[in-house]
Design a protein around this motif. Structure first.
Motif, PDB file in Angstrom:
ATOM      1  N   PHE A  55     -10.014   5.178  -7.514  1.00  0.00           N
ATOM      2  CA  PHE A  55     -10.705   3.934  -7.189  1.00  0.00           C
ATOM      3  C   PHE A  55     -10.459   2.874  -8.263  1.00  0.00           C
ATOM      4  O   PHE A  55     -10.263   1.695  -7.955  1.00  0.00           O
ATOM      5  N   GLU A  56     -10.447   3.284  -9.521  1.00  0.00           N
ATOM      6  CA  GLU A  56     -10.219   2.329 -10.607  1.00  0.00           C
ATOM      7  C   GLU A  56      -8.803   1.758 -10.555  1.00  0.00           C
ATOM      8  O   GLU A  56      -8.565   0.625 -10.986  1.00  0.00           O
ATOM      9  N   LEU A  57      -7.870   2.539 -10.024  1.00  0.00           N
ATOM     10  CA  LEU A  57      -6.498   2.070  -9.879  1.00  0.00           C
ATOM     11  C   LEU A  57      -6.280   1.314  -8.563  1.00  0.00           C
ATOM     12  O   LEU A  57      -5.157   0.919  -8.243  1.00  0.00           O
ATOM     13  N   ASN A  58      -7.375   1.151  -7.811  1.00  0.00           N
ATOM     14  CA  ASN A  58      -7.329   0.463  -6.514  1.00  0.00           C
ATOM     15  C   ASN A  58      -6.416   1.165  -5.514  1.00  0.00           C
ATOM     16  O   ASN A  58      -5.722   0.515  -4.710  1.00  0.00           O
ATOM     17  N   PHE A  59      -6.433   2.492  -5.562  1.00  0.00           N
ATOM     18  CA  PHE A  59      -5.624   3.281  -4.646  1.00  0.00           C
ATOM     19  C   PHE A  59      -6.415   3.739  -3.421  1.00  0.00           C
ATOM     20  O   PHE A  59      -5.879   4.469  -2.583  1.00  0.00           O
ATOM     21  N   ASP A  60      -7.659   3.323  -3.318  1.00  0.00           N
ATOM     22  CA  ASP A  60      -8.496   3.823  -2.223  1.00  0.00           C
ATOM     23  C   ASP A  60      -8.001   3.375  -0.854  1.00  0.00           C
ATOM     24  O   ASP A  60      -8.329   4.001   0.161  1.00  0.00           O
ATOM     25  N   ASN A  61      -7.211   2.290  -0.804  1.00  0.00           N
ATOM     26  CA  ASN A  61      -6.661   1.830   0.474  1.00  0.00           C
ATOM     27  C   ASN A  61      -5.210   2.258   0.670  1.00  0.00           C
ATOM     28  O   ASN A  61      -4.571   1.856   1.648  1.00  0.00           O
ATOM     29  N   HIS A  62      -4.702   3.053  -0.269  1.00  0.00           N
ATOM     30  CA  HIS A  62      -3.340   3.558  -0.157  1.00  0.00           C
ATOM     31  C   HIS A  62      -3.352   4.920   0.536  1.00  0.00           C
ATOM     32  O   HIS A  62      -4.335   5.655   0.463  1.00  0.00           O
ATOM     33  N   LYS A  83     -18.140   6.100  -1.838  1.00  0.00           N
ATOM     34  CA  LYS A  83     -17.149   5.334  -1.094  1.00  0.00           C
ATOM     35  C   LYS A  83     -16.135   6.283  -0.461  1.00  0.00           C
ATOM     36  O   LYS A  83     -15.772   7.290  -1.053  1.00  0.00           O
ATOM     37  N   LYS A 117       0.853  -1.194   0.000  1.00  0.00           N
ATOM     38  CA  LYS A 117       0.000   0.000   0.000  1.00  0.00           C
ATOM     39  C   LYS A 117       0.886   1.240   0.000  1.00  0.00           C
ATOM     40  O   LYS A 117       0.926   2.021   0.948  1.00  0.00           O
TER      41      LYS A 117
END
Length: 283
Positions: free
Chosen positions: A98-105, A132, A38
């Motif tokens: 969000f599309e890059l899955n960075f929401d948890n970074h 979200k 992350k």
């Protein structure tokens, strides 16, 4: 790497898979202790008229430390004329993370001048209205924000314009007069038809009380020829009173958005210390 999202051109850089996070790389002897699954994402918003090759010099200091960077500069015509487009850009940028899955970074924003601050304002608003959650860990303001002034507007437009002196002066003067009329109409409209979107095109006024309360770093100069240091200090003081963890770095001689090339060592150190503090959750 250049990419696009619904005609939104941005530049994203990922670290080399073999990057060693346990040793010093690039500027200073600073080493980040990060979760390699992350990694921090630094979103850079350029100033009005900023060419990506200049913004890339700033993203490079993060990339040399193995962090992910995403660069974007809003088109000048959208910042000055079609400013309603900026809210759409803010929404698209949130969607992109969000599309890059960075929401948890850990997400950081590094914005420059009022152009970058205006984009950050709409980005922050888009986060607040998004279904979200997306948590910002910290925001860095470089040479921003500043109050709206006709003199500052003229200088900003003049710096962007190309061509001979006469063309530059004439065009800049015309644009300043036109935009001053737009500002006047906005003030009248907001006074008569007040809503939660009041002063939506004024980053200094809107960001004073924005909902986001993550730490903020202000890098500015007493010699800034566009945004007075007193503007930044007034803004930072207000944010501090609102409970925000504020850090300020004031230089004596560097010009507008020139603090990195003129004070590289202290600039890089200040930025890295700020990010590390935010990652560790320390005050």
């Amino acid at each position: 790497m250049a990419a696009s999202l619904d005609n939104l051109e941005y530049y994203i850089t990922f670290p080399n898979p073999t990057f060693n996070y346990n040793q010093n790389n690039g500027d200073s002897d600073f080493v980040f202790v990060v979760n390699e699954k992350k990694l921090p994402v630094i979103v850079l918003f350029g100033w009005a008229g900023c060419k990506d090759k200049y913004l890339a010099k700033y993203s490079q200091i993060y990339e040399e430390k193995g962090l992910i960077t995403l660069r974007y500069t809003a088109p000048v015509k959208w910042l000055f004329v079609k400013r309603d487009h900026i809210s759409i850009i803010g929404q698209k940028l949130v969607k992109l993370l969000f599309e890059l899955n960075f929401d948890n970074h850990p997400i950081f924003v590094h914005c420059f001048s009022n152009g970058g601050a205006f984009l950050y304002q709409n980005f922050s608003t888009a986060i607040n209205y998004n279904d979200k959650p997306l948590e910002l860990k910290g925001v860095i303001f470089d040479s921003a924000p500043g109050k709206r002034r006709l003199g500052t507007l003229f200088k900003a437009i003049s710096a962007i314009m190309e061509g001979n002196v006469l063309y530059n002066f004439t065009t800049s003067l015309f644009m300043t007069m036109f935009l001053s009329l737009v500002w006047f109409v906005e003030v009248i409209s907001n006074t008569l038809f007040a809503s939660e979107n009041v002063l939506s095109n004024n980053p200094f006024a809107n960001l004073l009380n924005e909902k986001n309360r993550c730490p903020q770093l202000f890098i500015y100069s007493k010699n800034d020829d566009l945004i007075p240091h007193t503007d930044v200090e007034e803004f930072a003081s207000h944010r501090k009173k609102r409970g925000v963890d504020v850090t300020t770095v004031c230089y004596d001689n560097s010009l507008h958005v020139k603090h990195l090339p003129e004070n590289r060592e202290s600039y890089v150190t200040s930025v890295f210390q700020f990010i590390n503090k935010c990652l560790n959750g320390s005050n």
